[in-house]
Scaffold this motif. Structure first.
Motif, mmCIF file in Angstrom:
data_model
loop_
_atom_site.group_PDB
_atom_site.id
_atom_site.type_symbol
_atom_site.label_atom_id
_atom_site.label_comp_id
_atom_site.label_asym_id
_atom_site.label_seq_id
_atom_site.Cartn_x
_atom_site.Cartn_y
_atom_site.Cartn_z
ATOM 1 N N UNK A 528 31.792 38.659 43.502
ATOM 2 C CA UNK A 528 32.046 40.074 43.218
ATOM 3 C C UNK A 528 33.499 40.282 42.797
ATOM 4 N N UNK A 529 34.440 39.596 43.449
ATOM 5 C CA UNK A 529 35.860 39.718 43.115
ATOM 6 C C UNK A 529 36.164 39.187 41.724
ATOM 7 N N UNK A 547 38.523 41.823 47.809
ATOM 8 C CA UNK A 547 37.686 42.635 48.691
ATOM 9 C C UNK A 547 36.549 41.775 49.255
ATOM 10 N N UNK A 548 36.208 42.042 50.506
ATOM 11 C CA UNK A 548 35.086 41.354 51.165
ATOM 12 C C UNK A 548 34.031 42.386 51.531
ATOM 13 N N UNK A 549 32.789 42.117 51.103
ATOM 14 C CA UNK A 549 31.672 43.003 51.426
ATOM 15 C C UNK A 549 30.895 42.368 52.570
ATOM 16 N N UNK A 577 37.592 49.985 42.836
ATOM 17 C CA UNK A 577 36.614 49.003 43.305
ATOM 18 C C UNK A 577 35.334 49.699 43.772
ATOM 19 N N UNK A 578 35.491 50.853 44.431
ATOM 20 C CA UNK A 578 34.311 51.585 44.903
ATOM 21 C C UNK A 578 33.402 51.950 43.742
ATOM 22 N N UNK A 579 33.994 52.436 42.657
ATOM 23 C CA UNK A 579 33.203 52.798 41.474
ATOM 24 C C UNK A 579 32.510 51.567 40.900
ATOM 25 N N UNK A 580 33.269 50.451 40.822
ATOM 26 C CA UNK A 580 32.710 49.210 40.301
ATOM 27 C C UNK A 580 31.519 48.758 41.143
ATOM 28 N N UNK A 581 31.652 48.820 42.467
ATOM 29 C CA UNK A 581 30.601 48.337 43.375
ATOM 30 C C UNK A 581 29.366 49.224 43.302
ATOM 31 N N UNK A 582 29.583 50.541 43.254
ATOM 32 C CA UNK A 582 28.431 51.460 43.227
ATOM 33 C C UNK A 582 27.655 51.345 41.925
#
Length: 780
Positions: A528-529, A547-549, A577-582
């Protein structure tokens, strides 16, 4: 017609005459039965007395022919008188009578011959009698083989017919010789022969040199005389056992009873053990040298009883002294002796277990002067040192026997779970073991070879095997593993995987399931990173972030206990990062674990112009970045800007003050204190770690972990009770308690009171119901 089985080459008539052996006359007329027997008696006498001179083929054929003539003569007289022509049975009946007459003549001859030997034997005693017996037995049996072949015609016809008709006391000629020897010579002299044998054996036991072959010859003689009266063709050992084994065993017992008592009165137990081992080895060699294998079991039993059982109490009393003084060779010797008798080792195992437990407790007490300050490594090394020492003893001195290993395990389980350190809390052993494992698997300044690390992890699993509260270890280990993974602080991924494999092998898949899922999450986070960094290529002023999920159900982590307003630079990157993950995972919710976040800030404000790099927590970063705007901030300003509560802000400030990055004006950390940037900051290191947990934080975390353990146990107990009842439907209350303990004891040892409390809770929740006669039922 076949000749005899000759064991030595027949000599010529001339050779026989040269030796002074009387020449055999011609075979008499077959119609003259008296003359025929006289001729046979002369031949038999020649074989018996001059056997060493041999017999030539002509003489042999003459004797064989004489036997044939005697058995087939037509001049046999009927028992009722008259000639054979008048007998109903005819010539066949006559041959039968003549065969019987010849058999009777042979018996009379043997009786006379053995009578003479018996008279001669009375002039001998002790070894002279033994030599006489052996010499005559050898001469007699060898002669019997020749005579047996000379009388082959009698064996083939008359003897066979008599035996087929079930006649008793009729034997082939060789067996007849043995029977006559047993009746006429052996029975009268066997007792004195055996006395001579026993005197010879006693000399041997006393260290004198003897002729082994003499005893061997007597043994073979006794064995050969074992003839079954019901079926002479089947040999038995009855004669040997009664006449040889029985007195031999009795004499052995008497000898060793006297010797062992005298030796112990004059020597120590340790010296006696050496003597006993030597004697036992000698008796085993004696069986091989000149005794019959049949005696071995009884001889071993007799020696074990006289040399070991009779003195087992003395031996066992010495065992504690051997343990106290680490006399390994002597313990091995004692083990070898007492293992030969029934229940000989059980008292030793009990003493061994008690001793190991006492030594283990003393080893822990020695290092546990202050349980709170006790280093995990020191504690675990004390446990391992005791185990390693006595495991080696079990292997070398006690032949790695399973029962001694069980005693060792019982003792280790006691001093690992109930020692001086565990008085401060029953969870202490698993907690300290988990902390020691964390120290090993965490990155440190001292590099450890991979093979050495693997060996140490194996040793840790040795201690883990004895821990009763394995759920406590799991809880602490999973929290520490989570921190190592989140902070990328593991010394080696291979070592981490190896440890989890060891735990899985010891406790099963369920025990390590969440630990393995943590590794999967970290691998997913790496991918993800990589995608996020590619996504951020178009932006300027990027922060080097990672970031670690972490999956909520698998990581032993909780949401922060405080609100937090991260610095604007950090917040901007987090939002990106939040936007990217969602966009990748719609509908998922992210909870920021700020208490675990860390970073680095570069500082160039010092008068020394040295560019320092501070390794800080997210909270410390937020505090330090405030000083970019101005040099002085009050406690209230920092609290307002960061939105942190006192429990989180105070530790962050305290570390920076101890490191002298900031200076406090106005007293202790708290409201009313003013903090100022220290321009005179100096440090030998360029990189300075400020992200250090304080003892109060560590204690709080330990308390939270222990509370979690208790709650998890309560839930686990209830779930196990429900599973058991769902399968069984109805159970007695006591049975349910017992089965619950069996299900859970591999994770921890539950208290009966907690199980009963769990049952009551499930009754209240209507998972269970009370039935008659103290029985419980499952409610679907």
């Amino acid at each position: 017609m076949s000749g005899p089985v000759v064991t030595q080459r027949p000599t010529s008539v001339k050779a026989a005459k040269d030796r002074g052996v009387p020449q055999m006359p011609p075979v008499p007329n077959k119609e003259d039965i008296t003359a025929t027997w006289d001729y046979l008696e002369m031949g038999i006498n020649r074989v018996m007395h001059h056997f060493t001179s041999g017999i030539d083929m002509q003489s042999y054929m003459g004797l064989y022919t004489a036997v044939h003539n005697f058995c087939t003569s037509q001049k046999a007289v009927s028992p009722h008188g008259g000639s054979p022509a008048n007998n109903a049975a005819g010539p066949q009946r006559g041959a039968h009578l003549l065969g019987e007459e010849l058999y009777r003549h042979l018996i009379e001859y043997l009786n006379g011959h053995l009578g003479q030997l018996l008279d001669t034997s009375r002039t001998h005693s002790d070894e002279a009698l033994l030599q006489f017996y052996i010499k005559e037995w050898s001469r007699y049996t060898n002669s019997a083989k020749y005579i047996h072949h000379i009388f082959r015609y009698l064996n083939r016809h008359w003897v066979k017919r008599e035996m087929d008709e079930g006649k008793k006391s009729i034997y082939d000629v060789y067996t007849l010789h043995l029977v006559q020897w047993r009746q006429n010579l052996f029975s009268p002299v066997s007792g004195k022969v055996m006395e001579a044998v026993l005197k010879l054996v006693e000399k041997h036991r006393n260290g004198e040199t003897i002729e082994h072959s003499q005893i061997k010859a007597v043994v073979d003689s006794f064995v050969s005389l074992g003839l079954d009266d019901a079926d002479p063709t089947k040999p038995t050992l009855d004669v040997y056992r009664y006449n040889f084994e029985k007195p031999f065993i009795s004499a052995t017992r008497s000898y060793y009873q006297a010797e062992s008592q005298q030796f112990l009165a004059e020597n120590s137990v340790i010296e006696y053990m050496k003597k006993a081992v030597s004697r036992l080895e000698e008796e085993e060699q004696r069986v091989t040298m000149y005794l019959h294998p049949d005696i071995k079991a009884q001889l071993t039993t007799a020696c074990n009883e006289t040399l070991i059982s009779s003195h087992s109490t003395l031996l066992r009393d010495e065992f504690q002294t051997l343990l106290d003084n680490d006399r390994e060779d002597d313990m091995k010797r004692m083990y070898g002796l007492l293992s030969r008798i029934v229940d000989g080792l059980e008292p030793l195992r009990n003493k061994f277990e008690t001793h190991v437990r006492r030594v283990g407790l003393a080893a822990v007490a020695k290092v546990a002067a202050d349980a709170e300050k006790l280093e995990p490594k020191v504690y675990v090394d004390a446990l391992l040192e005791t185990h390693t020492k006595f495991q080696g003893l079990v292997k070398r001195a006690f032949n790695d026997e399973p029962e001694f290993t069980r005693s060792l395990d019982n003792a280790c389980r006691e001093f690992v779970n109930r020692n001086e350190v565990c008085k401060s809390g029953s969870n202490k052993s698993p907690e300290l073991l988990a902390k020691y494992t964390d120290v090993l698997l965490r990155k440190s300044g001292t590099s450890v070879e991979e093979a050495e690390l693997e060996a140490t992890l194996t040793q840790i699993m040795t201690v883990f095997k004895y821990i009763e509260d394995k759920d406590v270890f799991q809880k602490f280990y999973s929290r520490m593993l989570a921190r190592r993974l989140v902070h990328s602080n593991s010394s080696s991924d291979d070592a981490e995987t190896s440890m989890i494999s060891k735990l899985k092998e010891a406790c099963g898949f369920e025990y390590t399931n969440k630990l393995q899922r943590m590794f999967q999450d970290m691998q997913i986070s790496k991918d993800l990173n990589s995608g996020f960094r590619a996504h951020c290529e178009e932006y300027e002023h990027k922060i080097d972030s990672q970031y670690s999920i972490l999956g909520t159900g698998f990581w032993p982590l909780t949401a922060p206990s405080t609100t937090f307003a991260p610095p604007a630079e950090i917040q901007k990157d987090c939002d990106r990062f939040t936007m990217f993950y969602r966009n990748k995972h719609e509908g998922r919710k992210l909870t920021w674990l700020w208490q675990l976040c860390k970073g680095e800030v570069k500082a160039t404000y010092s008068k020394s112009k040295t560019p320092y790099t501070f390794q800080v927590s997210a909270y410390q970063m937020a505090v330090l970045l405030l000083f970019n705007d101005k040099d002085t901030h009050t406690y209230e300003e920092i609290a307002s800007a960061t939105s942190l509560n006192r429990e989180s802000l105070d530790p962050a400030l305290t570390i920076t003050l101890k490191a002298k990055v900031l200076i406090a004006e106005g007293g202790k950390v708290g409201p009313g204190t003013t903090f100022k940037l220290n321009y005179d900051f100096k440090n030998k290191k360029i990189r300075i770690n400020l992200n250090v947990a304080q003892k109060t934080e560590q204690k709080q975390e330990e308390a939270e972990t222990n509370n979690t353990i208790e709650e998890d146990r309560r839930i686990l107990l209830q779930s196990v009770i429900v599973r058991i009842m769902k399968a069984r439907k109805r159970m007695k209350h006591s049975q349910l308690v017992s089965e619950t303990i069996n299900h859970i004891k591999n994770r921890f040892v539950p208290k009966v009171a907690d199980i009963k409390k769990g049952i009551e809770t499930l009754l209240d929740k209507e998972y269970l119901e009370r039935l008659n006669d103290d029985e419980l039922g499952y409610l679907a």
